[in-house]
Motif scaffolding. Sequence first.
Motif, PDB file in Angstrom:
ATOM      1  N   PRO A   1     -21.790  39.413  18.338  1.00  0.00           N
ATOM      2  CA  PRO A   1     -20.445  40.026  18.566  1.00  0.00           C
ATOM      3  C   PRO A   1     -20.181  41.890  18.639  1.00  0.00           C
ATOM      4  O   PRO A   1     -21.864  42.115  17.613  1.00  0.00           O
ATOM      5  N   VAL A   2     -20.565  41.941  19.591  1.00  0.00           N
ATOM      6  CA  VAL A   2     -20.280  43.715  19.791  1.00  0.00           C
ATOM      7  C   VAL A   2     -18.818  44.663  20.219  1.00  0.00           C
ATOM      8  O   VAL A   2     -18.418  43.472  21.198  1.00  0.00           O
ATOM      9  N   VAL A   3     -18.412  44.632  18.888  1.00  0.00           N
ATOM     10  CA  VAL A   3     -16.822  45.037  18.588  1.00  0.00           C
ATOM     11  C   VAL A   3     -16.445  46.516  19.147  1.00  0.00           C
ATOM     12  O   VAL A   3     -17.317  47.201  18.596  1.00  0.00           O
ATOM     13  N   SER A   4     -15.408  46.690  19.869  1.00  0.00           N
ATOM     14  CA  SER A   4     -14.852  48.317  19.410  1.00  0.00           C
ATOM     15  C   SER A   4     -14.317  48.299  18.704  1.00  0.00           C
ATOM     16  O   SER A   4     -13.537  47.933  17.874  1.00  0.00           O
ATOM     17  N   THR A   5     -14.687  50.123  18.414  1.00  0.00           N
ATOM     18  CA  THR A   5     -14.529  50.848  16.794  1.00  0.00           C
ATOM     19  C   THR A   5     -12.562  51.080  17.215  1.00  0.00           C
ATOM     20  O   THR A   5     -12.233  51.212  16.090  1.00  0.00           O
ATOM     21  N   ALA A   6     -12.612  51.234  18.550  1.00  0.00           N
ATOM     22  CA  ALA A   6     -11.254  51.819  18.635  1.00  0.00           C
ATOM     23  C   ALA A   6      -9.812  50.690  18.373  1.00  0.00           C
ATOM     24  O   ALA A   6      -8.846  51.271  17.720  1.00  0.00           O
ATOM     25  N   ASP A   7     -10.165  49.218  18.370  1.00  0.00           N
ATOM     26  CA  ASP A   7      -9.325  48.374  18.051  1.00  0.00           C
ATOM     27  C   ASP A   7      -9.857  46.762  17.699  1.00  0.00           C
ATOM     28  O   ASP A   7      -8.898  45.895  17.434  1.00  0.00           O
ATOM     29  N   ALA A   8     -11.068  46.949  17.541  1.00  0.00           N
ATOM     30  CA  ALA A   8     -11.526  46.351  16.377  1.00  0.00           C
ATOM     31  C   ALA A   8     -11.940  44.469  17.357  1.00  0.00           C
ATOM     32  O   ALA A   8     -11.938  43.157  17.106  1.00  0.00           O
ATOM     33  N   ARG A   9     -11.413  45.404  18.683  1.00  0.00           N
ATOM     34  CA  ARG A   9     -11.616  43.745  19.659  1.00  0.00           C
ATOM     35  C   ARG A   9     -13.308  43.929  20.050  1.00  0.00           C
ATOM     36  O   ARG A   9     -13.891  44.620  20.693  1.00  0.00           O
ATOM     37  N   ILE A  10     -13.325  41.925  20.455  1.00  0.00           N
ATOM     38  CA  ILE A  10     -15.011  42.051  20.892  1.00  0.00           C
ATOM     39  C   ILE A  10     -14.866  41.963  22.060  1.00  0.00           C
ATOM     40  O   ILE A  10     -14.552  41.515  23.231  1.00  0.00           O
ATOM     41  N   MET A  11     -16.202  42.920  22.498  1.00  0.00           N
ATOM     42  CA  MET A  11     -16.015  43.662  23.590  1.00  0.00           C
ATOM     43  C   MET A  11     -17.746  42.922  24.614  1.00  0.00           C
ATOM     44  O   MET A  11     -17.842  42.267  25.244  1.00  0.00           O
ATOM     45  N   GLY A  12     -18.293  41.790  24.145  1.00  0.00           N
ATOM     46  CA  GLY A  12     -19.224  41.499  23.671  1.00  0.00           C
ATOM     47  C   GLY A  12     -20.165  41.238  22.710  1.00  0.00           C
ATOM     48  O   GLY A  12     -19.704  40.760  21.623  1.00  0.00           O
ATOM     49  N   TYR A  13     -21.150  40.296  23.600  1.00  0.00           N
ATOM     50  CA  TYR A  13     -21.746  39.546  22.429  1.00  0.00           C
ATOM     51  C   TYR A  13     -23.206  40.177  22.814  1.00  0.00           C
ATOM     52  O   TYR A  13     -23.801  39.720  24.252  1.00  0.00           O
ATOM     53  N   GLU A  14     -24.134  39.783  22.306  1.00  0.00           N
ATOM     54  CA  GLU A  14     -26.114  40.103  22.019  1.00  0.00           C
ATOM     55  C   GLU A  14     -26.412  38.654  21.710  1.00  0.00           C
ATOM     56  O   GLU A  14     -25.946  38.124  20.816  1.00  0.00           O
ATOM     57  N   ALA A  15     -27.387  38.351  23.560  1.00  0.00           N
ATOM     58  CA  ALA A  15     -27.700  36.857  22.974  1.00  0.00           C
ATOM     59  C   ALA A  15     -29.348  37.109  22.163  1.00  0.00           C
ATOM     60  O   ALA A  15     -30.233  37.686  23.014  1.00  0.00           O
ATOM     61  N   LEU A  16     -29.303  36.275  21.245  1.00  0.00           N
ATOM     62  CA  LEU A  16     -30.605  36.388  21.049  1.00  0.00           C
ATOM     63  C   LEU A  16     -31.262  34.473  20.294  1.00  0.00           C
ATOM     64  O   LEU A  16     -30.690  33.869  20.275  1.00  0.00           O
ATOM     65  N   VAL A  17     -32.034  34.672  21.265  1.00  0.00           N
ATOM     66  CA  VAL A  17     -32.977  33.216  20.702  1.00  0.00           C
ATOM     67  C   VAL A  17     -33.618  32.518  20.351  1.00  0.00           C
ATOM     68  O   VAL A  17     -34.404  33.540  19.430  1.00  0.00           O
ATOM     69  N   ARG A  18     -33.198  31.424  19.304  1.00  0.00           N
ATOM     70  CA  ARG A  18     -33.762  30.855  18.416  1.00  0.00           C
ATOM     71  C   ARG A  18     -34.997  29.796  19.052  1.00  0.00           C
ATOM     72  O   ARG A  18     -34.030  29.056  19.844  1.00  0.00           O
TER      73      ARG A  18
END
Length: 672
Positions: A339-356
């Motif tokens: 997750p990529v989280v906003s510092t303003a309100d801790a809302r999840i704004m997106g995700y980085e896709a990581l290959v496994r």
Amino acid sequence: MAERRQRRDAERRDSRLVAEYEAHGAGWFWQSDRRGRLTYLSDKVARELRTLGIEPIGAALTDVFRVDSAWVETERTLSFHLSSRTSFTDYSVRPAAGGSGAERWWSISGRPARDELDRFQGFIGAGSDLTEQRRAEAEIKRLALFDALTGIANRQRMRLALEQTLAQAQAGGTHPTGLFLLDLDRFKAVNDTLGHQVGDELLKEVAQRLQRTIGDAGLVGRLGGDEFKVIVPNEGDRDRLGALAQRVIAALSLPYHIDRSTLSIGCSVGVAIAPADGAGQEELVRNADLALYAAKADGRGVHRFYREELLHGAQNRKRLEDDLRRALAAGEFRLAYQPVVSTADARIMGYEALVRWDHPQRGAVSPAEFIPVAEECGLIEAIGAWVLDTACAEAATWPDHVRVAVNVSPIQFANPRLPALVAGALAATGLAPHRLELEITEGVFLNEDASSEQMFRALKALGVRLALDDFGTGYSSLGYLRKAPFDKIKIDQSFVRGAIQPGNRNAAIIRAIVSLAETLGMETTAEGVEQQDEIVLIRGLGCSHIQGYVYGRPADAGTVRAQLDAAEGYAVPIGHKTSRAPRHRVLRSARLELAGERAEVRVRNISPAGAMVDGVDLPAAAIGYPVALELEDGLALAATVRWVDDEGRAGLQFDAAFDLEWLNQPVPRRAA
């Protein structure tokens, strides 16, 4: 009478023709007596020989001409034919005297002459000038064996020289041979930014320095590009070879002054020694190349000797490459999302896709291990296309405000088909373009040219977002930010790590990057945030987003859906605050008020943004409801429930930032 006149006329005609041929043609004639001494030689050749100090008339043919040993085309000598009175044809000869400056070559033929009674009278013959032909052939030979740019030996000559050196060593016993393979560090950046003309001049100076450093110790050659080879015969001492390699690295790493520019490059060296590291040329070169690979992997600017483990590593990489080629078709790859989280309100704004990669025999293979192999063997584009398609398809099921970030390697970025691949993935999945963020590393700017700018324009025309990944770790330049239309800068975790510690300069660097990004209208994401107290620091420094283990490890698509549904898209930090001294009141009793009901709870993992409490049985329906968390001494914090679980735990997000220093205040004694 008439018959004699005709013969005289014919003789005069023949003489005129011969004279004309000798004067203006390429050919000439010669004649000798029975003892092999010249009695006749065409004037133009005789004059040329006299300028070299040779008087041809009356001299033995073998004292005037010698067979050119550099162009041996016969197994027999002139003396043999003269003594055996046998014909010879097209012998390449040079002046028998005159020194090396007499760069003249001729081709001569001869046959024995006999009179009417078949008595041997000597030799008669003809010749032709081979000088221009020989010079042309010598130039062809030079071009075939020497590098046209630097003038040192080329790949072909180095191959022949190494083959001959190894053969002589084997024939003579145990004479060792050292082999250096060299690769210039940072040369490509110079070539791409300053142009090939400067790059060529740099290679010429490199070749000169290399020759001066090696001296008489060995043969220096250029294999092509920025790759060089050095053969050091009769030398197998590792200390001496190592010292020589260090001198080479030091010499090539000194600054260069070319076209009013001061350039700095480096050099990596791989060393193999015959016969221990290979008696044959192919094996020796392979092992020197493995040593060079190890030198570059160890940070460049160093030398490494071949050792057996390097071959095992190469064989492992080859097996990994073979497995990679079937892994994609076999469905062994999957995506994990962080997750990529906003510092303003801790809302999840997106995700980085990581290959496994889940290997059927090896288990989980680290991306740090297989991504470089995929780039080397040309599979990164196929894997990258699969990641793009899969990430877009899974993100299309998320809430509309949640973005997905996909990494794009420099190899993918250099492919003109990338915009078409991105457009195809968006069209096939229905994902809105602004919800796709392409993360690009600074490596793409090593080939900064018109095509890079065109690629940026084409991607932005699709409506996707662009992020500059790992900012500050590569060839950082403010010019990149001025030219490239980035929407976000991702601050590398190396700047986040330790930034909370007093006196650490990383916080100042982060603040400067954030200030620059804000001026350019860009967002910022701090990567690698692991501790809760780092959240407060990052927020205070002005970063707009946080990514790291503090908000969870990468998870599969199913877990992402559960996260987004359970907490309405808000993230609760986990882990401990480790940068301050331990406290005795880590676990403290408190009261939680929800809809007028109060319950005793224990507080865990409290941070400025929220807390985790346990000892309370809340239904899932409580998520999103306002609560009051009353700590000791009547301090009440307004919060919202963000998640609950079946073990009596709940995650709370504070409505306002909580000052953790309050927890360090002494606990007042209560009256008995």
